[in-house]
Motif scaffolding. Sequence first.
Motif, PDB file in Angstrom:
ATOM      1  N   GLU A 276      34.595  28.914  43.416  1.00 46.73           N
ATOM      2  CA  GLU A 276      34.082  30.253  43.147  1.00 46.73           C
ATOM      3  C   GLU A 276      34.669  31.259  44.138  1.00 46.73           C
ATOM      4  O   GLU A 276      35.047  32.366  43.761  1.00 46.73           O
ATOM      5  CB  GLU A 276      32.555  30.254  43.255  1.00 46.73           C
ATOM      6  CG  GLU A 276      31.843  29.486  42.174  1.00 46.73           C
ATOM      7  CD  GLU A 276      31.854  30.189  40.822  1.00 46.73           C
ATOM      8  OE1 GLU A 276      31.434  29.575  39.848  1.00 46.73           O
ATOM      9  OE2 GLU A 276      32.309  31.354  40.724  1.00 46.73           O
ATOM     10  N   HIS A 277      34.745  30.862  45.398  1.00 50.91           N
ATOM     11  CA  HIS A 277      35.301  31.747  46.428  1.00 50.91           C
ATOM     12  C   HIS A 277      36.728  32.175  46.082  1.00 50.91           C
ATOM     13  O   HIS A 277      37.057  33.364  46.115  1.00 50.91           O
ATOM     14  CB  HIS A 277      35.277  31.027  47.779  1.00 50.91           C
ATOM     15  CG  HIS A 277      35.919  31.798  48.878  1.00 50.91           C
ATOM     16  ND1 HIS A 277      35.274  32.798  49.572  1.00 50.91           N
ATOM     17  CD2 HIS A 277      37.171  31.732  49.395  1.00 50.91           C
ATOM     18  CE1 HIS A 277      36.088  33.313  50.470  1.00 50.91           C
ATOM     19  NE2 HIS A 277      37.245  32.683  50.392  1.00 50.91           N
ATOM     20  N   ARG A 278      37.554  31.221  45.734  1.00 51.19           N
ATOM     21  CA  ARG A 278      38.952  31.537  45.451  1.00 51.19           C
ATOM     22  C   ARG A 278      39.106  32.419  44.217  1.00 51.19           C
ATOM     23  O   ARG A 278      39.990  33.269  44.161  1.00 51.19           O
ATOM     24  CB  ARG A 278      39.755  30.242  45.301  1.00 51.19           C
ATOM     25  CG  ARG A 278      39.907  29.487  46.621  1.00 51.19           C
ATOM     26  CD  ARG A 278      40.654  28.181  46.446  1.00 51.19           C
ATOM     27  NE  ARG A 278      40.823  27.499  47.736  1.00 51.19           N
ATOM     28  CZ  ARG A 278      41.397  26.308  47.880  1.00 51.19           C
ATOM     29  NH1 ARG A 278      41.843  25.654  46.802  1.00 51.19           N
ATOM     30  NH2 ARG A 278      41.502  25.766  49.076  1.00 51.19           N
ATOM     31  N   GLU A 279      38.238  32.230  43.242  1.00 56.51           N
ATOM     32  CA  GLU A 279      38.304  33.050  42.036  1.00 56.51           C
ATOM     33  C   GLU A 279      37.933  34.509  42.325  1.00 56.51           C
ATOM     34  O   GLU A 279      38.346  35.414  41.601  1.00 56.51           O
ATOM     35  CB  GLU A 279      37.388  32.473  40.949  1.00 56.51           C
ATOM     36  CG  GLU A 279      37.914  31.170  40.359  1.00 56.51           C
ATOM     37  CD  GLU A 279      36.982  30.582  39.314  1.00 56.51           C
ATOM     38  OE1 GLU A 279      35.881  31.133  39.119  1.00 56.51           O
ATOM     39  OE2 GLU A 279      37.365  29.567  38.702  1.00 56.51           O
ATOM     40  N   MET A 280      37.161  34.731  43.387  1.00 54.29           N
ATOM     41  CA  MET A 280      36.714  36.086  43.724  1.00 54.29           C
ATOM     42  C   MET A 280      37.616  36.804  44.716  1.00 54.29           C
ATOM     43  O   MET A 280      37.411  37.983  45.005  1.00 54.29           O
ATOM     44  CB  MET A 280      35.285  36.033  44.271  1.00 54.29           C
ATOM     45  CG  MET A 280      34.265  35.542  43.251  1.00 54.29           C
ATOM     46  SD  MET A 280      32.559  35.642  43.841  1.00 54.29           S
ATOM     47  CE  MET A 280      32.573  34.372  45.117  1.00 54.29           C
TER      48      MET A 280
END
Length: 214
Positions: free
Chosen positions: A195-199
Motif C-alpha cells: 500500500e505504501h509503495r502504491e501511494m
Amino acid sequence: MRHPIRVLVPAFAALAAAGTLTGCLGTTPTPDDVPQGSKSPSATASPSAAKAAAGSLGAPGSACALPVSFGLAADWKPAAVKITDDEAFAIIGKQGPATLVCEVDAKPAGNIGYLRVWTAGKGPARTALEGFVKAEESTSKVSYKETKAGALPAVEVTYTVYNKLMEESKEERAFAVAAPKGTVIVHLGGLDTEEHREMIPAYDLARSTLKAEQ
C-alpha cells in the motif's frame, strides 16, 4: 502481497468512541475500511498517476491551514486534526517534537493509508525529522538524504517500522522543510509496504509542488 485486515486497535477505537480527537485521526483499518474496487495484488501504481494536482492543501481557506501548501492527488480527502489537552489522548497526536495537524485519507482513491502533516515549531528541518523518527518505536533501515521540496531545501527519510499487530515490517517515509511560519513534516505510512509503495506518487506530488505560505 495483500494481507487480511485484522482487528482494530482497541485504544484507537476508544478514542473514536469518546470523540476526544477531532478531525479524522486514522486508525488501523477494519474490513469496512477497505475501498470498494481496491486494486488486485498484481496492480501497481504508475508514477504518472499523480502528476497533475487535483486540488491543493495548506493555504488559508483550504481544509488545513499550514505553514506550507502543496498539491493533492485525485480523490485524496484532507481533514484538519485537533489534539485535545487530555494527556492520555494527546500522546496519540504527538511524535517527538511534532504535532499532528492534518491528514489526507487515501481510501477514496483506492488505497489504505494517510499522508499526514505534522508541525514542529521553528528550527532546523533535519533536527525535527530526526526527533520524529527517533520517537517512533521499532524502526530500522533509517536513511536520510538532503533533497528539495518544491524550491525549498528539505530533508527526507526512508525507514521501516515493525508492526506488531500485522506481525511484519513495513516501509515508511517522510520529508521535512523549515518554512518561515514553522517546520513541517509530511509523512506517508500505509497499511503495509505494498500500500505504501502504491501511494508514493501522491507523496511525490506533495513534495514537488510544495511552497511556503507567507
